[in-house]
Design an enzyme around this catalytic site. Structure first.
Site, PDB file in Angstrom:
ATOM      1  CG  ASP A  64      -0.279   0.116   2.530  1.00 34.00           C
ATOM      2  OD1 ASP A  64      -0.001   1.254   2.971  1.00 34.00           O
ATOM      3  OD2 ASP A  64      -0.032  -0.934   3.161  1.00 34.00           O
ATOM      4  CG  ASP A 162      -6.567   3.379   7.309  1.00 35.25           C
ATOM      5  OD1 ASP A 162      -6.716   3.025   8.493  1.00 35.25           O
ATOM      6  OD2 ASP A 162      -5.460   3.704   6.837  1.00 35.25           O
ATOM      7  CD  GLU A 164      -4.502   3.455  10.877  1.00 37.07           C
ATOM      8  OE1 GLU A 164      -3.535   3.377  11.655  1.00 37.07           O
ATOM      9  OE2 GLU A 164      -4.410   3.351   9.635  1.00 37.07           O
TER      10      GLU A 164
END
Length: 380
Positions: A64, A162, A164
């Site tokens: 990524d 995403d 987190e």
């Protein structure tokens, strides 16, 4: 900019790692500016300096990247060294009036995203969530509108949420100041909007510790593909709600090549994940109702699929028609029909008993299977 995180042995040559003269990602909590977050930016393992896997886990290799890798990632070299997929950061947060730091778009997204595809990699985009800044649906729209959508064809993975550890020095805790119920509601709003607009569930990137703490062990997202961050050689314990991971970001990476991950399956399975489109039935009806015993009744309906932008008829596909008599629990397949050019199907039956009728599409390499709701016909 701060030092490079630990280089991970992922089968990529030193020459490939040196390519591109990319800047190292800053260490979280030490000068990270708005827009600079990336997949794993807030992970405590990375904060400690990067914890690499003892060896590359089993599975297909992937990477990524974000703006730190710049526009000239050597995708061809990565492909030659075994990389088969890539996730590219597209966006962070969403535009908010009065907040000059809101709404980041990766300036190198198109170069990176198209470059990965030209090299023959299966690619996907990811969105770094800032749930304290704006709503989940708003950020999903911002993501889709800036490259994070999905399209049929087999080369594009569903977009990634995403969600987190908070990587910024903004005075908030690791859960961005949200209570678990608020966080779950935010994630669901993002997911619902993404699914409505693209036909796919987003992949969820997260860490088991963060997820279990910030969602209070919520188990309701297990139907979303999981991209799990865990920097070590395993075993990997997935967050609440998942039995296993689909992708595993197993270590911190380098400035030149991004972070390494593996896909939990074969290349065929990865292509299937990229290619499959959502399907659905509309206007499934059995009738007329009530019906006299021995007379004919007709089951009709329409099958369609979502192409990443809108619903389209799914033609020339086999649909099975099932019946469950009143007072029983057993479904019996009564016929198989083929949809016409407009996705429609029709089949006549002799009415013998009152009961429920429904249609089922088994799916295939490019389409998810689906079962319609049941329609009751009273036979007298």
């Amino acid at each position: 900019m701060k030092r490079l995180t630990a280089v991970v042995a992922m089968g990529v040559s030193a020459a490939v790692m040196a390519a591109g003269a990319a800047a190292a990602a800053p260490t979280p909590g030490h000068g990270l500016r708005p827009g600079e977050a990336y997949a794993g930016a807030g992970n405590p393992e990375r904060r400690a300096g990067g914890v690499g896997a003892a060896q590359v886990p089993a599975g297909l290799k992937g990477v990524d990247v974000s703006s730190y890798q710049g526009p000239n990632v050597d995708w061809a070299a990565l492909k030659q060294n075994g990389v088969r997929f890539a996730f590219v950061k597209a966006t962070e947060g969403a535009k908010v009036k009065g907040d000059p730091d809101s709404g980041y778009v990766n300036p190198y997204f198109k170069d990176q995203y198209n470059g990965a595809r030209k090299a023959g990699l299966i690619r996907g985009a990811y969105h770094f969530a800032l749930p304290h800044k704006s709503g989940g649906a708003r950020q999903a729209d911002y993501f889709i509108n800036n490259g994070g959508g999905w399209s049929t064809g087999g080369g594009t993975l569903p977009g990634v949420l995403d969600i987190e550890f908070n990587p910024y020095d903004n005075g908030l805790d690791t859960c961005y100041g949200l209570k678990p119920a608020q966080m779950v509601g935010w994630i669901r709003a993002f997911s619902n909007r993404y699914r409505k607009r693209t036909g796919r569930y987003p992949i969820i990137y997260t860490n088991a510790y963060w997820w279990n703490k910030c969602t209070n062990n919520n188990t309701s997202f297990g139907n979303h593909p999981l991209w799990q961050a865990h920097y070590g050689s395993g075993p990997v314990t997935p967050p609440a709600g998942w039995k296993t991971y689909t992708f595993w970001q197993y270590a911190a990476g380098t400035g030149a090549t991004g972070n390494p991950s593996v896909f939990n399956g074969s290349l065929k399975a990865l292509r299937k994940l990229a290619a499959q489109a959502r399907t659905g039935f509309t206007k499934v009806n059995a009738g007329p109702e009530p019906r006299k015993k021995g007379k004919k009744l007709t089951v009709v309906g329409r099958l369609h699929y979502h192409n990443g932008t809108a619903w389209r008829p799914l033609a020339k596909r086999k649909v099975s028609i099932w019946f469950r008599a009143r007072g029983t629990s057993k479904w019996v397949r009564k016929a198989v029909v083929t949809t016409n050019g407009k996705g429609r199907f029709r089949r006549k039956f002799i009415a013998r008993k009152g009961g429920y009728w429904r249609a089922k599409f088994a799916g295939g390499p490019k389409f998810f299977g689906v079962t319609s709701g049941s329609d009751y016909v009273d036979v007298r």
